[in-house]
Design a protein around this motif. Structure first.
Motif, short mmCIF file in Angstrom:
data_model
loop_
_atom_site.label_atom_id
_atom_site.label_comp_id
_atom_site.label_asym_id
_atom_site.label_seq_id
_atom_site.Cartn_x
_atom_site.Cartn_y
_atom_site.Cartn_z
N ASP A 390 0.87 -1.18 0.00
CA ASP A 390 0.00 0.00 0.00
C ASP A 390 0.90 1.23 0.00
O ASP A 390 1.13 1.88 1.03
N THR A 488 -1.30 -11.73 -6.25
CA THR A 488 -2.10 -10.57 -5.87
C THR A 488 -2.74 -9.98 -7.11
O THR A 488 -2.54 -10.44 -8.23
N ASP A 490 -3.54 -6.03 -8.86
CA ASP A 490 -3.17 -4.61 -8.79
C ASP A 490 -4.21 -3.80 -9.54
O ASP A 490 -4.57 -4.12 -10.67
N THR A 491 -4.70 -2.74 -8.89
CA THR A 491 -5.69 -1.88 -9.53
C THR A 491 -5.07 -0.59 -10.05
O THR A 491 -5.71 0.13 -10.83
N TYR A 495 -6.06 2.86 -2.15
CA TYR A 495 -7.05 2.06 -1.42
C TYR A 495 -7.73 2.96 -0.38
O TYR A 495 -7.30 3.06 0.77
N ARG A 500 -4.59 -1.89 2.13
CA ARG A 500 -4.59 -2.98 1.16
C ARG A 500 -4.30 -4.32 1.84
O ARG A 500 -3.45 -4.41 2.72
N LYS A 517 -11.03 -9.18 -3.70
CA LYS A 517 -11.58 -7.83 -3.62
C LYS A 517 -10.82 -6.87 -4.52
O LYS A 517 -11.36 -5.85 -4.96
N ASP A 518 -9.55 -7.19 -4.78
CA ASP A 518 -8.74 -6.33 -5.63
C ASP A 518 -8.77 -6.76 -7.09
O ASP A 518 -8.15 -6.12 -7.94
N ALA A 524 -8.09 -3.96 -13.12
CA ALA A 524 -7.49 -4.91 -12.19
C ALA A 524 -6.67 -5.96 -12.94
O ALA A 524 -7.13 -6.53 -13.94
#
Length: 579
Positions: A390, A488, A490-491, A495, A500, A517-518, A524
């Motif tokens: 994050d 993971t 990545d957006t 956040y 995050r 959720k991510d 994404a």
């Protein structure tokens, strides 16, 4: 004569093959402050009896060299080794060769015990940016000062310091350190191993029984009755970096023991989170396993208690010189949540002070100490937010650290009696690789990434009076990449709904998988991790870190130095050596 003795000893060492048998603590090439206390230990494999071993220091029997009798223990703790111990040893300045002989096996180490010159600094302020890496500093400068046509809009307080050095951070057992032994190097001048505080990692079974080395807090308390000590953090006060000021344990998670160690040393100002480990087991929410009430103990010892920023400021206004500030049951929330997102534990603890406010309060309380003060200030969550990948939160806490350093520089002014050091305890593998631009064509996050001449400057919202952007979810943002991560998603966006969580446990309960959720949203992107499958967050890097400093003694920082050198400079500036 002393030089000749050392040259002969060095030649003797060169002729001795590296031994895998005996282990001598402190380890080879240790630098030891004259008059500081340390535990001397030699471990002998195969549990020999005392008659079968020999230990000398510069050719003298160990008892004669120390002027005290060492204790020999066969089958230490029922293990298959013997040990020779001398707790609380001290030595005058000089060069030392320690030899341990067991049958045909000989091991040897050399130590430097150094004296300190005349005192140059009345005060020392050590700022530790936990996990602070060069990319954090660069991003903080961009976000807080702005960028135009290749130039920044201003300098950070941590940059605008006249002295600079590269610091290596490895411990005795690993090239990649953790915050415990790396912070311990700053507070003791000795290297240690991962998870350890204020000790050398030996074969002892119990975490509190390993060979101890004195912390700077203990040296000051023992030698300088008129000097005050402060410990400030936004982590739990028992966590690695603040604990390094007082603790001796092989296991950094010994929080209950660390609270007792804080009480034993009694720094004048103690501020952070982590209140449950201070409360007896009968108290709801406690984490203690005994009936000791350390809140009560500190109050009986003359400390004011503050659990909010309002209470902290009231204690300062009331003239308190001893303060226990515990502002959260866990870590204090970082600047991103305190100022912008209002997430984390803000709803539960709405009146938490940030690191800047804590620093100003600590300086106000400590400045009247007759013989000066030593203050350690940590911005802890740069590291914690970097573990969770994050980066915006980590950079906001870098700006917060910078503002705390600015307050310290204003305190120091032109009086030239205060040494200020800003140093990370270790690095994270983090880099700025360009900018994400929503106006670039394409449907993937990588389409939005502009590199080289297409990495146009970000358009973060206006900054407040303290240099924090008031809007971060803008159309053009820094693209920040981590070099270590689990599976993971990545957006490419901040956040705002909370810190995050890059990975969570999968169906097997062991392997970590990307946090779904991510994994939703137009940009994404799934990323296959490069860490072991049991990892759920990023890890540290072995990269050197950047130290900046100012004030008396700061000129010693140049080039490349080991992290233990930071302790030496502070000890020399305060002239803590001698009997």
């Amino acid at each position: 004569m002393q030089k000749r003795t050392w040259l002969m000893a060095a030649a003797m060492l060169a002729s001795v093959a590296p031994a895998t048998a005996q282990t001598i603590y402190p380890l080879n090439r240790a630098e030891i402050l004259e008059g500081s206390r340390f535990d001397f230990k030699v471990e002998f494999p195969n549990a020999p009896v005392s008659a079968d071993v020999k230990v000398t220091i510069n050719g003298k029997p160990v008892n004669e060299a120390f002027g005290r009798e060492a204790q020999f223990v066969q089958n230490e703790e029922g293990q298959k080794h013997s040990a020779l111990w001398l707790r609380g040893a001290q030595l005058p300045a000089g060069q030392y060769v320690i030899e341990a002989t067991q049958g045909n096996e000989k091991a040897a180490v050399n130590w430097t015990v150094y004296a300190t010159p005349e005192r140059r600094a009345k005060n020392v302020i050590l700022f530790v940016g936990d996990g602070l890496s060069v990319a954090h500093r660069t991003a903080a400068r961009i976000l807080s000062k702005g960028w135009e046509q290749g130039l920044y809009g201003g300098e950070l307080a941590i940059d605008d310091m006249p002295n600079m050095a590269l610091i290596s951070t490895s411990g005795t057992d690993s090239i990649v350190t953790d915050s415990a032994n790396s912070a311990s190097a700053y507070t003791t001048g000795h290297k240690s191993c991962v998870n350890a505080l204020g000790i050398y990692c030996a074969k002892n079974a119990l975490t509190l029984d390993h060979p101890k080395v004195e912390t700077i807090s203990e040296v000051i308390k023992r030698k300088r009755a008129g000097m005050a000590i402060g410990v400030v953090t936004n982590s739990e006060i028992e966590d690695a970096t603040p604990a390094a000021m007082v603790a001796h344990t092989r296991r950094r998670s010994d929080f209950n023991d660390i609270v007792k160690m804080f009480f034993d040393v009694q720094p004048d100002v103690i501020m952070g989170g982590g209140s449950p480990n201070f409360l007896p087991k009968s108290t709801p929410g406690t984490k203690r396993t005994d009936d000791l009430d350390f809140i009560a103990k500190f109050k009986e010892a003359g400390y004011s208690l503050a659990t909010t920023k309002t209470e902290m400021n009231a204690a300062v206004a009331g003239g308190s010189k001893k303060l226990l500030g515990l502002y959260n049951t866990s870590n204090i929330d970082g600047a991103f949540d305190l100022r912008l997102a209002k997430k984390g534990s803000i709803s539960k603890f709405p009146d938490q002070p940030d690191v800047v406010e804590q620093t100003k309060a600590a300086l106000e309380m400590l400045k009247g100490a007759q013989d000066g003060f030593f203050l350690m200030v940590e911005s802890a969550r740069i590291d914690k937010y970097s573990h969770s990948l994050d980066w915006e939160r980590a950079v906001f806490d870098t700006i917060m650290l910078d503002n705390a350093v600015k307050a310290a520089k204003e305190f120091a002014g032109d009086r030239n009696d205060t040494l200020i050091i800003v140093v990370p305890d270790h690095a994270h593998p983090i880099s700025i690789i360009g900018t994400y631009d929503d106006d670039r064509p394409g449907q993937l996050l990588r389409d939005k990434l502009g590199t080289y001449h297409e990495s146009l400057p970000p358009n973060y919202g206006p900054r407040d009076a303290d240099g924090y952007p008031t809007k971060v979810d803008t159309s053009r943002r820094l693209a920040v990449a981590f070099g270590s991560y689990p599976d993971t998603c990545d957006t490419g966006r901040p956040y705002l709904d909370g810190e995050r969580v890059p990975a969570v446990k999968g169906p097997d309960g062991k392997t970590n998988i990307a946090n779904e959720k991510d994994c939703t949203g137009p940009l994404a992107t799934r990323k296959q991790g490069n860490l072991p499958f049991e990892a759920n967050s990023g890890v540290h890097a072995a990269d050197d870190v950047l130290l900046t400093a100012m004030g008396p003694g700061a000129e010693r920082f140049r080039g490349h130095k080991p992290n233990t050198f930071v302790f030496r400079v502070m000890a020399e500036a305060l002239a803590l050596g001698g009997k």
